[in-house]
Scaffold this motif. Structure first.
Motif, PDB file in Angstrom:
ATOM      1  N   SER A   1      54.352   1.301  -0.269  1.00 34.21           N
ATOM      2  CA  SER A   1      53.435   0.466  -1.045  1.00 34.21           C
ATOM      3  C   SER A   1      51.986   0.896  -0.811  1.00 34.21           C
ATOM      4  O   SER A   1      51.177   0.906  -1.743  1.00 34.21           O
ATOM      5  N   GLY A   2      51.665   1.288   0.415  1.00 32.32           N
ATOM      6  CA  GLY A   2      50.321   1.795   0.707  1.00 32.32           C
ATOM      7  C   GLY A   2      50.041   3.089  -0.027  1.00 32.32           C
ATOM      8  O   GLY A   2      48.957   3.294  -0.570  1.00 32.32           O
ATOM      9  N   GLU A   3      51.039   3.967  -0.076  1.00 28.63           N
ATOM     10  CA  GLU A   3      50.881   5.244  -0.770  1.00 28.63           C
ATOM     11  C   GLU A   3      50.709   5.041  -2.268  1.00 28.63           C
ATOM     12  O   GLU A   3      49.944   5.748  -2.926  1.00 28.63           O
ATOM     13  N   LEU A   4      51.421   4.043  -2.814  1.00 31.37           N
ATOM     14  CA  LEU A   4      51.336   3.775  -4.252  1.00 31.37           C
ATOM     15  C   LEU A   4      50.154   2.882  -4.625  1.00 31.37           C
ATOM     16  O   LEU A   4      49.828   2.748  -5.796  1.00 31.37           O
ATOM     17  N   GLY A   5      49.559   2.247  -3.619  1.00 37.03           N
ATOM     18  CA  GLY A   5      48.426   1.364  -3.873  1.00 37.03           C
ATOM     19  C   GLY A   5      48.825   0.030  -4.482  1.00 37.03           C
ATOM     20  O   GLY A   5      48.094  -0.541  -5.280  1.00 37.03           O
ATOM     21  N   ILE A   6      50.003  -0.464  -4.101  1.00 38.41           N
ATOM     22  CA  ILE A   6      50.467  -1.765  -4.583  1.00 38.41           C
ATOM     23  C   ILE A   6      50.855  -2.621  -3.388  1.00 38.41           C
ATOM     24  O   ILE A   6      51.035  -2.119  -2.275  1.00 38.41           O
ATOM     25  N   LYS A   7      51.001  -3.924  -3.620  1.00 36.31           N
ATOM     26  CA  LYS A   7      51.403  -4.824  -2.540  1.00 36.31           C
ATOM     27  C   LYS A   7      52.861  -4.567  -2.178  1.00 36.31           C
ATOM     28  O   LYS A   7      53.687  -4.259  -3.050  1.00 36.31           O
ATOM     29  N   ASP A   8      53.176  -4.729  -0.901  1.00 36.68           N
ATOM     30  CA  ASP A   8      54.560  -4.529  -0.484  1.00 36.68           C
ATOM     31  C   ASP A   8      55.486  -5.579  -1.094  1.00 36.68           C
ATOM     32  O   ASP A   8      56.642  -5.309  -1.388  1.00 36.68           O
TER      33      ASP A   8
ATOM     34  N   LYS B   1      56.275  -0.808   3.549  1.00 39.15           N
ATOM     35  CA  LYS B   1      54.834  -0.868   3.810  1.00 39.15           C
ATOM     36  C   LYS B   1      54.177   0.496   3.571  1.00 39.15           C
ATOM     37  O   LYS B   1      53.128   0.591   2.938  1.00 39.15           O
TER      38      LYS B   1
END
Length: 79
Positions: free
Chosen positions: A11-18, A8
């Motif tokens: 994915s938040g850091e990369l800006g993609i869905k988990d 989580k």
């Protein structure tokens, strides 16, 4: 993969869905360094290739039919 960060959080850091990150990790675990040839996953690339080849087969089938019809026409006696 090393577990230093949660899915989580990463994915938040990369800006993609988990769920996308989990799928990528699963594909990497299954196929290793060959997981992402070109610009996508092997499954997507394979599916695209299959669709492209099916279209080509259909096109060649139509061309063969035209040639068969032309050969039959030319072999007829048109006197």
């Amino acid at each position: 993969m090393s577990g230093e960060m949660t899915v989580k959080g990463l994915s938040g850091e990369l800006g993609i869905k988990d769920s996308t990150l989990r799928r990528w990790a699963r594909e990497y675990e299954e196929t290793g360094d060959g997981a992402f040839p070109g610009n996508g996953s092997p499954k997507i690339n394979e599916d695209h290739g299959i669709v492209r080849l099916r279209k080509k087969v259909e096109e060649l089938g139509r061309e063969n039919e035209v040639l068969r019809n032309l050969r039959a026409f030319l072999s007829q006696d048109h006197a």
